[in-house]
Scaffold this active site. Structure first.
Site, PDB file in Angstrom:
ATOM      1  N   MET A  26      18.951  48.040 -22.533  1.00 27.36           N
ATOM      2  CA  MET A  26      19.429  48.592 -21.277  1.00 27.36           C
ATOM      3  C   MET A  26      19.939  47.534 -20.315  1.00 27.36           C
ATOM      4  O   MET A  26      20.553  47.861 -19.311  1.00 27.36           O
ATOM      5  CB  MET A  26      18.306  49.395 -20.604  1.00 27.36           C
ATOM      6  CG  MET A  26      17.915  50.654 -21.358  1.00 27.36           C
ATOM      7  SD  MET A  26      16.277  51.227 -20.885  1.00 27.36           S
ATOM      8  CE  MET A  26      16.430  51.258 -19.128  1.00 27.36           C
ATOM      9  N   ASP A  46       8.149  55.257 -20.569  1.00 25.79           N
ATOM     10  CA  ASP A  46       8.448  54.270 -21.604  1.00 25.79           C
ATOM     11  C   ASP A  46       7.363  53.196 -21.640  1.00 25.79           C
ATOM     12  O   ASP A  46       7.655  52.003 -21.610  1.00 25.79           O
ATOM     13  CB  ASP A  46       9.826  53.639 -21.375  1.00 25.79           C
ATOM     14  CG  ASP A  46      10.351  52.931 -22.632  1.00 25.79           C
ATOM     15  OD1 ASP A  46       9.914  53.290 -23.740  1.00 25.79           O
ATOM     16  OD2 ASP A  46      11.189  52.026 -22.491  1.00 25.79           O
TER      17      ASP A  46
END
Length: 538
Positions: A35, A151
């Site tokens: 990311m 997460d």
């Protein structure tokens, strides 16, 4: 913030980026993940070291998709900025430069838990408990602000080098209540090995989903990897949603809390407050027993110690829901295949945008029955006085027993019946597995008080009593309590695991339990779960 995983030169920058916002001078790269790239930088205005996260954009993305990423960066910033906790990374600033968001955070001088496991191997249970307690505390603070992390994994848990401080970071896919999430656009983000069954199957996920991930994190900390690691995404999905849950032997003293966190039934999963207390107590004292708790996400409550235990009178240990839902019943109306297909679709739909995110970084008796589905945490429970029972298929190798004393239940075939008033038993050949039933006048203090007294008196009633805890739950819509523990067992028979459920129905108090050898506790839990769901007073 320290490492975000990965190595090599970022394809999004040539060497080191220039000053960001004219203020943050990049001095080196800390790490790179799917990311973004995390850089070390100097805040020249305040003369301090910071971490700057550069969000990655795929050049092939449409304008709308790029806007999605910008929104994501802002959401991450808002999420972290709302939380004030010593174990949550501090966010300093968020800026946009050349159309790309940059997030400025505190710099943690240390390593991620993933780095520690890769370099030094698994940690000891007490260190795992210390780390887990910090993460649970951080999550409680986040959940109070309406923020889900979604997460939790070793790469997102940082350990400061000099102080040992544990910091939870990367709220990049967190959901703030009221905001639109990436999964709502058809994109699955997260780490499958650490993702809860309800998220995998597309159900609504709440704070309890983060707690499941803490349970997996604890297993990975003491064993080096997640118990759900498989060779393919499909294998991971199957393991998380349906397979027997097998905690590593190295979990040892952490088994009670790991078990309570890895409950597929979200209504029985331990909450953040109870988890933090249990883990912190063990980390500080090394004592894994005597910390009774009520693991419920809705009410994080700890049962306080109390003198005057009431010893259990039955030599056959009762039961409580085993931490690891071996063969735990799946949602009614959803087939195993349907759940897996739904989960696979969620992953496949997201592959086009975030494929990199998916990379694996005692006597017995006999008798016929109607099954009673366990109330779902997402649907209102029926009232205790008007419970509707829905028949369910009898599992292979089981049969319906209709007992002359006034109840029916589904048990494994081949069990023999025995009576020791007021108890009725059903035993497997050799009495390796034992199912018991007791029916008596209700205790006015309720099932939780009854099971709590049994837990407090466990050491006096059962030789080698350990790993015991009580869970507040429901049975057919009414209040119930589950008690689970390990003890040394009968002479010459070896240690046993017991699961015991107590509840009141139709003016009577029922107590059903299953006990089995410790090494076969998963099979014992499967028998217990089946009996729990199908036991019906007549």
């Amino acid at each position: 913030m320290a490492s975000d995983g990965g190595h090599g030169v970022s394809p999004y920058t040539s060497g080191l980026p220039g000053p960001v916002a004219g203020r943050y001078r990049i001095t080196g790269r800390l790490g790179r993940g799917g990311m973004g790239t995390v850089w070390r930088a100097t805040d020249e205005l305040l003369d301090r070291q910071v971490a700057v996260k550069e969000l990655h954009f795929n050049e092939g993305l449409s304008d709308g998709e790029q806007q999605l990423y910008r929104d994501r960066a802002l959401r991450e910033a808002r999420s972290v900025a709302q939380i004030r906790h010593p174990h949550v990374v501090v966010l300093h600033d968020v800026i946009e430069q050349d159309g790309r968001p940059w997030i400025v955070m505190e710099l943690i001088d240390g390593h991620s838990l993933a780095d520690v496991l890769a370099k030094d191997g698994p940690v000891e249970p007490r260190e795992a408990a210390r780390i887990g307690a910090a993460v649970a505390g951080a999550l409680h603070a986040a959940h109070e602000r309406g923020v889900l992390h979604r997460d939790i994994k070793p790469a997102n848990v940082l350990i400061e080098r000099e102080t040992g401080r544990v910091v939870l970071t990367d709220f990049g896919i967190a959901r703030v209540s009221g905001s639109v999430t990436l999964t709502e656009t058809g994109v699955f983000v997260g780490s499958p090995e650490y993702t809860s069954p309800e998220r995998m199957s597309g159900a609504t996920a709440g704070p309890e989903s983060d707690l499941w991930s803490v349970g997996v994190l604890l297993c990975a900390s003491v064993d080096g990897h997640s118990p759900f690691r498989r060779d393919s995404i499909g294998g991971v999905l199957h393991a998380v949603v349906y397979d027997d849950i097998r905690p590593p032997a190295s979990a040892g003293p952490l088994l009670p809390v790991v078990s309570a966190l890895l409950e597929r039934d979200t209504g029985r999963r331990m909450g953040a407050v109870a988890a933090e207390l249990w883990l912190r107590t063990y980390a500080e004292t090394g004592e894994a027993t005597g910390t009774g708790h009520v693991p419920t996400v809705i009410r994080d409550t700890v049962i306080p110690p109390d003198p005057g235990p009431e010893p259990a009178q039955d030599p056959t240990p009762p039961l409580t829901p085993s931490p690891f839902p071996v063969g735990a019943p799946r949602e009614r109306g959803k087939s195993r295949r349907g759940v897996l297909v739904g989960a696979l679709l969620a992953l496949v739909l997201g592959a086009g945008v975030t494929a990199a995110v998916l990379a694996m970084n005692g006597d017995d008796g006999s008798a016929g029955t109607a099954a009673t589905p366990r109330p779902s945490s997402s649907s209102p429970a029926p009232s205790a006085a008007h419970t509707t029972r829905t028949a369910a298929p009898v599992p292979a190798g089981f049969r319906t027993v209709t007992d002359a004393s006034g109840f029916s239940v589904v048990l494994p075939s081949g069990y023999d019946r025995s009576v020791d008033p007021p108890r009725i038993f059903y035993y497997s050949p050799g009495k390796e597995f034992r199912f018991g039933v007791r029916n008596e006048v209700p205790d006015p203090n309720g099932p939780v008080a009854v099971m709590t007294a049994q837990h407090r008196g466990g050491a006096a009633a059962y030789k080698g009593y350990r790993d015991g805890f009580v869970t507040e739950t429901t049975k057919d819509g009414g209040p119930a309590a589950l008690w689970e523990f390990t003890w040394d067992g009968y002479p010459g028979g070896g240690a046993r695991r017991t699961f015991d459920l107590c509840w009141t129905e139709n003016g009577r108090q029922y107590d059903i339990w299953v006990s089995s050898p410790v090494e076969k506790s998963e099979q014992g839990r499967r028998t217990f779960d089946t009996a729990r769901d199908t036991f019906t007073p007549r």
